[in-house]
Structures are given as C-alpha cells and as structure tokens.
Motif scaffolding. Structure first.
Motif, short mmCIF file in Angstrom:
data_model
loop_
_atom_site.label_atom_id
_atom_site.label_comp_id
_atom_site.label_asym_id
_atom_site.label_seq_id
_atom_site.Cartn_x
_atom_site.Cartn_y
_atom_site.Cartn_z
N THR A 191 0.82 -1.21 0.00
CA THR A 191 0.00 0.00 0.00
C THR A 191 0.85 1.26 0.00
O THR A 191 2.01 1.25 0.41
CB THR A 191 -0.94 0.04 1.22
N GLY A 192 0.23 2.35 -0.47
CA GLY A 192 0.85 3.66 -0.41
C GLY A 192 1.45 4.11 -1.73
O GLY A 192 1.97 3.29 -2.50
N GLU A 193 1.36 5.42 -2.00
CA GLU A 193 1.92 5.96 -3.23
C GLU A 193 3.44 5.85 -3.27
O GLU A 193 4.02 5.53 -4.31
CB GLU A 193 1.51 7.43 -3.39
N LYS A 194 4.12 6.10 -2.15
CA LYS A 194 5.57 6.05 -2.13
C LYS A 194 6.09 4.65 -2.44
O LYS A 194 7.18 4.49 -3.00
CB LYS A 194 6.11 6.52 -0.78
N LYS A 195 5.32 3.63 -2.10
CA LYS A 195 5.73 2.25 -2.35
C LYS A 195 5.10 1.68 -3.62
O LYS A 195 5.22 0.48 -3.88
CB LYS A 195 5.36 1.37 -1.15
N GLN A 196 4.45 2.54 -4.41
CA GLN A 196 3.78 2.11 -5.65
C GLN A 196 2.82 0.96 -5.36
O GLN A 196 2.83 -0.06 -6.03
CB GLN A 196 4.81 1.70 -6.71
N GLY A 197 2.00 1.17 -4.34
CA GLY A 197 1.08 0.12 -3.91
C GLY A 197 -0.36 0.44 -4.25
O GLY A 197 -0.67 1.05 -5.27
N VAL A 198 -1.25 0.01 -3.37
CA VAL A 198 -2.69 0.25 -3.51
C VAL A 198 -3.07 1.45 -2.66
O VAL A 198 -2.62 1.57 -1.51
CB VAL A 198 -3.50 -0.99 -3.08
N VAL A 199 -3.90 2.34 -3.20
CA VAL A 199 -4.36 3.50 -2.45
C VAL A 199 -5.86 3.65 -2.62
O VAL A 199 -6.43 3.28 -3.64
CB VAL A 199 -3.66 4.80 -2.92
N GLY A 200 -6.50 4.18 -1.57
CA GLY A 200 -7.88 4.60 -1.68
C GLY A 200 -7.92 6.04 -2.16
O GLY A 200 -6.99 6.82 -1.92
N LEU A 201 -9.00 6.41 -2.83
CA LEU A 201 -9.15 7.75 -3.39
C LEU A 201 -10.38 8.42 -2.81
O LEU A 201 -11.45 7.80 -2.71
CB LEU A 201 -9.27 7.68 -4.92
N PHE A 202 -10.23 9.70 -2.45
CA PHE A 202 -11.37 10.46 -1.94
C PHE A 202 -11.18 11.92 -2.30
O PHE A 202 -10.07 12.34 -2.70
CB PHE A 202 -11.50 10.32 -0.42
N GLN A 203 -12.26 12.70 -2.22
CA GLN A 203 -12.18 14.13 -2.48
C GLN A 203 -12.63 14.90 -1.25
O GLN A 203 -13.79 14.81 -0.86
CB GLN A 203 -13.02 14.53 -3.68
N PRO A 204 -11.73 15.65 -0.62
CA PRO A 204 -12.12 16.43 0.56
C PRO A 204 -12.89 17.67 0.16
O PRO A 204 -12.82 18.15 -0.97
CB PRO A 204 -10.77 16.79 1.18
N GLY A 205 -13.64 18.19 1.13
CA GLY A 205 -14.32 19.46 0.92
C GLY A 205 -15.57 19.41 0.08
O GLY A 205 -15.98 20.44 -0.48
N VAL A 206 -16.23 18.25 -0.02
CA VAL A 206 -17.48 18.19 -0.78
C VAL A 206 -18.57 18.93 0.00
O VAL A 206 -18.53 19.01 1.24
CB VAL A 206 -17.90 16.73 -1.05
N PRO A 207 -19.58 19.49 -0.68
CA PRO A 207 -20.64 20.23 0.02
C PRO A 207 -21.36 19.35 1.04
O PRO A 207 -21.66 18.18 0.77
CB PRO A 207 -21.59 20.64 -1.12
N GLY A 208 -21.61 19.89 2.21
CA GLY A 208 -22.31 19.17 3.26
C GLY A 208 -21.47 18.08 3.91
O GLY A 208 -22.02 17.14 4.50
N GLU A 209 -20.14 18.22 3.84
CA GLU A 209 -19.25 17.18 4.34
C GLU A 209 -19.35 17.01 5.86
O GLU A 209 -19.24 17.98 6.61
CB GLU A 209 -17.81 17.51 3.94
N VAL A 210 -19.56 15.77 6.30
CA VAL A 210 -19.57 15.44 7.72
C VAL A 210 -18.40 14.56 8.10
O VAL A 210 -18.11 14.36 9.28
CB VAL A 210 -20.90 14.77 8.13
N ALA A 211 -17.73 13.99 7.10
CA ALA A 211 -16.53 13.19 7.24
C ALA A 211 -15.82 13.26 5.89
O ALA A 211 -16.45 13.67 4.90
CB ALA A 211 -16.86 11.74 7.63
N PRO A 212 -14.53 12.90 5.81
CA PRO A 212 -13.85 13.00 4.53
C PRO A 212 -14.60 12.32 3.39
O PRO A 212 -14.86 11.12 3.42
CB PRO A 212 -12.50 12.31 4.80
#
Length: 313
Positions: free
Chosen positions: A240-261
């Motif tokens: 896992t992880g970008e630095k290790k060229q692994g698997v990463v989850g993707l998300f977008q912060p700051g969406v309208p009405g955000e209560v969690a990332p």
C-alpha cells in the motif's frame, strides 16, 4: 384481614411499570462491521474527482535500459530514456448514495430522548460505509478483485488455505507487502491448517484489536470477500501507499455538506406530504499503482477438511 387479601391489594409489578421510565438503547444493527480495509488503506485526496495513473511502459523500458558501469574514458556514454504509457488510466470517484425520508410529524413528536432524524442518519451512514468497503473489493471497475494481473493470481494447492499458499502470495508481492485480507471463515480455515502443521500463527495488536499474522503480516478480516455457493472465496495480499507504488484509496475532501472526509449529508427539502428528505453521499475509488502491488489466492475452501493421517500413512 387474611394474608391472601393483603397480597391482592399490593401494587403489582405490571402496574408499577406504567409509571417507570425504561432506559432505551440506540438501534442495534448486526450488519455493522469494523471495516478494517478502509482503516488499513492509505487515502489519497484527488481534485475534481479524477485520478490519473501514469505508468512506465514496462517492456519498452526494459529494452531501453542501456546503462553501463565504469565506462572507459574513450567510450561514448549510452543514451537512454524511460518511456511512459501514452494513454494512462483515469479513475473517477464513484458515489455510494442513499436518500433518507422522514415524516416531519414523526420527527417532531417522537425525538426524545433519541433524535429520530439523527438516529436514522447514523444508521444509513453505516450502511453507506458498509457498501463502500464492498465496492472497494468487488466493484467491476475499481474493485481490488477485478484489478489483478493474471500473473498475480495463485490457485490453492489443496483447497484449504495453507501456509504454503500464503507464502506464494508473499512471493508475488515481495516488495514490502502490507497485509492480507480474507473472509473471517477463511482466516479460521487457515488457522486450522496451521494448527495441523504445528505452526500456529502469531497474534499482534493493531488499532487496539488482535490480528493473527503470517510471516509478520496481519491477516485482516472482511466479510466483503464473499463466499460463493461452492463454498470458495479469495485471500488478497496488498502493498500500500503511493511512495511504495502500492494500492491507495481515493477520496475528495471538501465536498458540500461534508460530515466526514468525502462523506456528505445534504437536506433536500420537504414535499407537500410533509416528508423531509436527506441525501447521503460517499465518494470513493481505489487504484492499484503497479501490477505487483496485489495478488490473490483463488479457490479457497472455508470448510475443507484434509485427512493428513491418510495422506501421509
């Protein structure tokens, strides 16, 4: 007055309960799981819901790797370059959504001591998060099971998951593997096989919870790795992880009405029938940065019993 009459004239328990307040629990739902995959994955923020995965052309790069060691003073230096894929894959965040409808009369009159809207939102958010983990594993586009290179697929030797099988996964993801993922029943089957061989797996504590391990790698339980009608499932191993060229989850912060990332709750209004509606949205995806970042063990039988006495007699 007789003793029987005294008993009949005593306030009985059923009647007394009418004046007593019962202590109420929040709604309990057995479908809520720890969702360990979401906790173990590193998450990368994206802009505009798009993640472009640039890769090197592996075959061309190998052919162009004209690198020399200690060239002679009069020798020409080799010229080379690393070619990139001209059409990189782009991941778009997918939305896991649900709509909550609440009759305003119900929420107005019956929200003490537990707020009806907040309780409904809490439970629906849990359902959305459960669906998120399911999609991370099984989605037809970005799910981990559907993004494994052919050379990274391993078939079980005997049906039941054995130490040899997990060692083979480690051989496929040998560059800094992070953790296994398996159905709880597959983990139990692996534990049985280890016990039969006299090599019970060690246990470590992560996030305040115990996990069994193999070769120092935690085996993370998830019921989103489903068991088919044939009684078979899969076991995954990830780096896992970008630095290790692994698997990463993707998300977008700051969406309208955000209560969690990347999770939002938005009020949609009240219709003419006094129904208040709330939109729950969770935006996510996952990316396998290089092919050797993940491997899978196929054909794992969770209820397979092997007769070792007969085999080795």
């Amino acid at each position: 007055m007789s003793e029987d009459n005294e008993v009949r004239r005593t306030l009985n328990e059923q009647a007394a309960r009418q004046l007593a307040n019962a202590t109420k629990t929040r709604a309990q739902w057995s479908g809520i799981t720890p969702r360990w995959l979401v906790s173990f994955l590193p998450w990368t923020p994206v802009e505009a819901g798009i993640y472009r995965l640039n890769r090197v052309k592996e075959a061309a790069a190998a052919g162009a790797s004209d690198v020399t060691c200690s060239p002679r003073n009069d020798a020409d230096l080799p010229e080379s370059y690393v070619p990139y894929e001209e059409h990189p894959r782009e991941y778009s965040l997918n939305a896991v959504t649900s709509v909550l409808d609440v009759q305003t009369r119900v929420s107005d009159l019956y929200s003490h001591p537990i707020d009806q809207i907040q309780e409904q939102l809490r439970l629906l958010i849990e359902k959305v998060k459960e669906k998120q983990e399911h999609e991370l594993i099984n989605n037809s586009e970005y799910g981990l099971l559907n993004n494994i290179a052919p050379q990274q697929r391993v078939q079980t030797r005997t049906g039941a998951p054995t130490p040899d099988d997990l060692d083979e996964l480690i051989a496929r993801v040998w560059k800094e593997p992070a953790f296994f993922i398996a159905h709880p029943r597959a983990i139990a089957a692996f534990g049985r096989e280890c016990t039969k061989r006299g090599v019970p797996p060690a246990t470590i504590n992560l996030f305040g919870n115990p996990f069994i391990t193999w070769r120092g790698l935690p085996i993370v339980p998830s019921d989103k790795l489903t068991i088919g009608e044939d009684g078979k499932t899969n076991i995954l191993l990830l780096r896992t992880g970008e630095k290790k060229q692994g698997v990463v989850g993707l998300f977008q912060p700051g969406v309208p009405g955000e209560v969690a990332p990347s999770l939002s709750v938005r009020f949609m209004g009240i219709n003419r029938k006094a129904i208040a509606s709330y939109l729950i949205s969770l935006y996510c995806s996952a990316a396998v940065l290089t092919e050797d970042a993940i491997a899978v063990l196929d054909g794992v039988e969770v209820d397979h019993y092997f007769d070792y006495d007969k085999k080795f007699a």
